[in-house]
Design a protein around this motif. Structure first.
Motif, short mmCIF file in Angstrom:
data_model
loop_
_atom_site.label_atom_id
_atom_site.label_comp_id
_atom_site.label_asym_id
_atom_site.label_seq_id
_atom_site.Cartn_x
_atom_site.Cartn_y
_atom_site.Cartn_z
N HIS A 142 6.85 -17.03 18.30
CA HIS A 142 8.41 -18.19 17.78
C HIS A 142 8.92 -19.37 18.62
O HIS A 142 9.18 -20.01 19.27
CB HIS A 142 9.72 -17.10 17.21
CG HIS A 142 9.61 -16.37 16.33
ND1 HIS A 142 9.78 -17.10 15.44
CD2 HIS A 142 10.10 -14.78 16.40
CE1 HIS A 142 9.87 -16.42 14.12
NE2 HIS A 142 10.38 -15.16 14.38
N CYS A 195 3.44 -10.47 3.64
CA CYS A 195 4.98 -10.05 5.13
C CYS A 195 3.71 -8.14 5.33
O CYS A 195 4.77 -8.03 5.44
CB CYS A 195 5.76 -10.20 4.32
SG CYS A 195 6.70 -11.49 3.19
N ASN A 226 0.18 -7.70 11.83
CA ASN A 226 -0.58 -9.00 11.88
C ASN A 226 -1.94 -9.03 11.75
O ASN A 226 -2.10 -10.21 11.58
CB ASN A 226 -0.26 -8.40 13.56
CG ASN A 226 0.73 -8.48 13.88
OD1 ASN A 226 2.30 -9.02 13.31
ND2 ASN A 226 1.88 -8.57 15.26
N ILE A 265 0.52 -0.81 0.64
CA ILE A 265 0.68 0.04 0.27
C ILE A 265 0.81 1.03 -0.28
O ILE A 265 0.39 2.12 0.20
CB ILE A 265 -0.85 -0.05 1.72
CG1 ILE A 265 -0.14 -0.58 2.57
CG2 ILE A 265 -1.66 -1.16 1.25
CD1 ILE A 265 -0.90 -0.23 3.53
N ARG A 292 3.05 -3.17 15.81
CA ARG A 292 2.56 -3.64 14.07
C ARG A 292 0.92 -3.63 13.90
O ARG A 292 0.63 -4.61 13.83
CB ARG A 292 3.24 -4.79 13.64
CG ARG A 292 4.94 -4.41 13.31
CD ARG A 292 5.96 -5.72 13.15
NE ARG A 292 7.26 -5.96 12.48
CZ ARG A 292 8.10 -6.66 13.77
NH1 ARG A 292 7.36 -7.26 14.36
NH2 ARG A 292 9.03 -5.73 14.02
N HIS A 325 5.57 -18.45 9.11
CA HIS A 325 6.94 -18.34 9.34
C HIS A 325 7.30 -17.74 10.40
O HIS A 325 8.58 -16.94 10.39
CB HIS A 325 7.12 -16.79 8.30
CG HIS A 325 8.84 -17.13 7.67
ND1 HIS A 325 9.28 -15.49 7.68
CD2 HIS A 325 9.63 -17.56 7.25
CE1 HIS A 325 10.98 -15.74 7.45
NE2 HIS A 325 11.17 -17.35 7.09
N ARG A 359 8.17 2.49 -0.74
CA ARG A 359 8.58 0.75 -0.25
C ARG A 359 8.33 -0.25 -1.11
O ARG A 359 9.59 -0.86 -1.93
CB ARG A 359 7.60 0.13 1.04
CG ARG A 359 7.81 1.20 2.22
CD ARG A 359 7.61 0.00 3.51
NE ARG A 359 8.46 0.50 4.48
CZ ARG A 359 8.52 0.17 6.17
NH1 ARG A 359 7.59 -0.94 5.93
NH2 ARG A 359 9.25 0.46 6.45
N1 NAD Z 1 9.44 -13.88 10.88
C1 NAD Z 1 9.87 -13.39 12.22
O1 NAD Z 1 11.39 -13.51 12.48
C2 NAD Z 1 9.90 -11.56 11.58
C3 NAD Z 1 11.11 -10.38 11.95
C4 NAD Z 1 9.95 -9.96 11.59
C5 NAD Z 1 8.38 -9.01 11.07
N2 NAD Z 1 7.95 -10.53 11.01
C6 NAD Z 1 7.39 -10.37 11.53
O2 NAD Z 1 6.50 -9.48 9.86
C7 NAD Z 1 5.24 -8.21 9.83
C8 NAD Z 1 5.75 -6.85 9.12
O3 NAD Z 1 6.60 -7.02 9.63
P1 NAD Z 1 7.82 -5.97 9.28
O4 NAD Z 1 8.59 -5.81 10.30
O5 NAD Z 1 8.50 -6.11 7.67
O6 NAD Z 1 6.95 -4.01 9.16
P2 NAD Z 1 6.90 -3.08 7.82
O7 NAD Z 1 6.46 -2.27 8.48
O8 NAD Z 1 8.20 -3.22 7.59
O9 NAD Z 1 6.31 -4.21 6.83
C9 NAD Z 1 5.12 -3.94 6.33
C10 NAD Z 1 4.66 -3.71 4.72
O10 NAD Z 1 3.02 -3.98 4.87
C11 NAD Z 1 3.23 -2.99 4.09
N3 NAD Z 1 0.99 -3.45 4.50
C12 NAD Z 1 0.99 -3.27 5.20
N4 NAD Z 1 -0.72 -3.97 4.81
C13 NAD Z 1 -0.79 -3.45 3.14
C14 NAD Z 1 -1.87 -4.35 2.70
N5 NAD Z 1 -2.70 -4.57 3.25
N6 NAD Z 1 -1.41 -4.87 1.41
C15 NAD Z 1 0.12 -4.60 0.90
N7 NAD Z 1 1.08 -4.13 1.75
C16 NAD Z 1 0.45 -3.54 3.32
C17 NAD Z 1 3.36 -2.04 4.40
O11 NAD Z 1 3.15 -1.28 3.72
C18 NAD Z 1 4.37 -2.66 5.13
O12 NAD Z 1 5.80 -1.70 3.87
C19 NAD Z 1 4.42 -8.58 11.35
O13 NAD Z 1 3.94 -8.80 11.72
C20 NAD Z 1 5.73 -9.13 12.14
O14 NAD Z 1 5.63 -9.35 13.45
C21 NAD Z 1 9.11 -11.47 11.03
#
Ligand code: NAD
Length: 277
Positions: free
Chosen positions: A165, A73, A76, A37, A195, A124, A41
């Motif tokens: 995790h 990605c 939550n 969105i 988040r 993931h 980015r």
């Molecule tokens: N597995 C892991 O180790 C790990 C590590 C970091 C984050 N995460 C998870 O990943 C998720 C994202 O975290 P992040 O740090 O990457 O956040 P972030 O804010 O950097 O990235 C999320 C992206 O999603 C986009 N977005 C949101 N809603 C959307 C939609 N409906 N359609 C399209 N794009 C949309 C946002 O604009 C943003 O660019 C969180 O739920 C977090 O818990 C997991």
């Protein structure tokens, strides 16, 4: 080379880089589209990786691109609806970010749909493949400390963020037993967000698994204390472990620490064959 897969990533922020890394390292996978969105980015992410398909709307992307693999990605609360949308659009594999959801209904629906359609669906929790967890899993499977096992985990980082995790890692280490009961306590006195989801300040829980194994997990119980302490205790010994290594202590004393590398989800997906169809 076997079958090849077309991948798309919804949400092109921080963790999307890790998903893109998996796909770019695998010659059988091509990233054909990104969706965000935030135009800024999306453009930065796709420019850096030379991804052609760029979308602000996931429904349009899924309909036009018809990807085989979809990574979710985003934040939550959107993980489950987007995973379901990807499966309904015909994706054969969906890798959703953790936490699975911030409520109960979505995950049940997503798992049911994945089973019905024979879709490979994972949340993931890539930390489960850490060398220290792999080593702990091997020791438990070999009966190094006997059974049943008691697990103690103390950590900071929140239930949805780090707790998800840790609980997944415990299931991995124990060989994926089903949970049988949970006695849980959380404290949320503030309107803290993580988040996009309300986030508790403290968590303490007892989780009982099939086979009589019991996990005690304490997250953020002491303000400001972020150190981690993980231990497996059985009738014949103790395993102290972290993500890097596991150390067995039994009747012979402390053994040399073990650390075992293992492939992650994309390799698992490559080996997986759908049961339906
Ligand atoms: N597995 C892991 O180790 C790990 C590590 C970091 C984050 N995460 C998870 O990943 C998720 C994202 O975290 P992040 O740090 O990457 O956040 P972030 O804010 O950097 O990235 C999320 C992206 O999603 C986009 N977005 C949101 N809603 C959307 C939609 N409906 N359609 C399209 N794009 C949309 C946002 O604009 C943003 O660019 C969180 O739920 C977090 O818990 C997991």
């Amino acid at each position: 080379m076997g079958e090849t897969y077309r991948a798309a990533i919804i949400g092109t922020g921080g963790i999307a880089r890790t998903h893109a890394g998996y796909y770019m390292a695998n010659e059988r996978v091509e990233i054909v589209a990104g969706c965000d969105i935030s135009d800024e980015r999306l453009t930065a992410f796709c420019d850096e990786r030379e991804i052609e398909g760029r979308y602000a709307d996931h429904e349009r992307m899924l309909a036009e691109v018809q990807p085989d693999i979809v990574s979710v990605c985003t934040w939550n609360g959107t993980h489950m609806p987007l995973s379901i949308a990807a499966m309904e659009a015909g994706a054969r594999a969906v890798v959703s970010e953790k936490p699975m959801s911030d409520e109960l209904g979505g995950p049940m629906d997503a798992v049911a749909l994945a089973q019905e359609r024979g879709v490979y669906f994972v949340v993931h929790h890539q930390t489960r493949f850490s060398p220290g967890y792999n080593a702990a899993r091997k020791l438990v499977a070999e009966g190094a400390i006997g059974a049943p096992v008691g697990i103690h985990m103390h950590s900071g980082g929140g239930l949805l963020n780090i707790g998800s995790h840790l609980i997944d890692a415990v299931r991995f280490i124990l060989g994926e037993p089903a949970w049988e009961y949970v006695v849980g306590w959380i404290q949320r006195d503030t309107d803290r967000f993580e988040r996009g989801s309300f986030c508790e300040e403290k968590t303490h829980a007892l989780v009982g698994f099939a086979g009589g194994h019991e996990l005690v997990v304490s997250l953020d119980m002491v303000d400001g204390v972020k150190h981690k302490h993980f231990q497996l205790v059985g009738p014949d010994g103790v395993i102290n472990f972290d993500r890097e290594q596991a150390t067995l202590i039994d009747a012979d004393g402390a053994h040399e620490s073990l650390s075992i590398e293992q492939a992650g989800y994309l390799d698992e997906r490559a080996r997986w064959k759908p049961s339906a169809s």
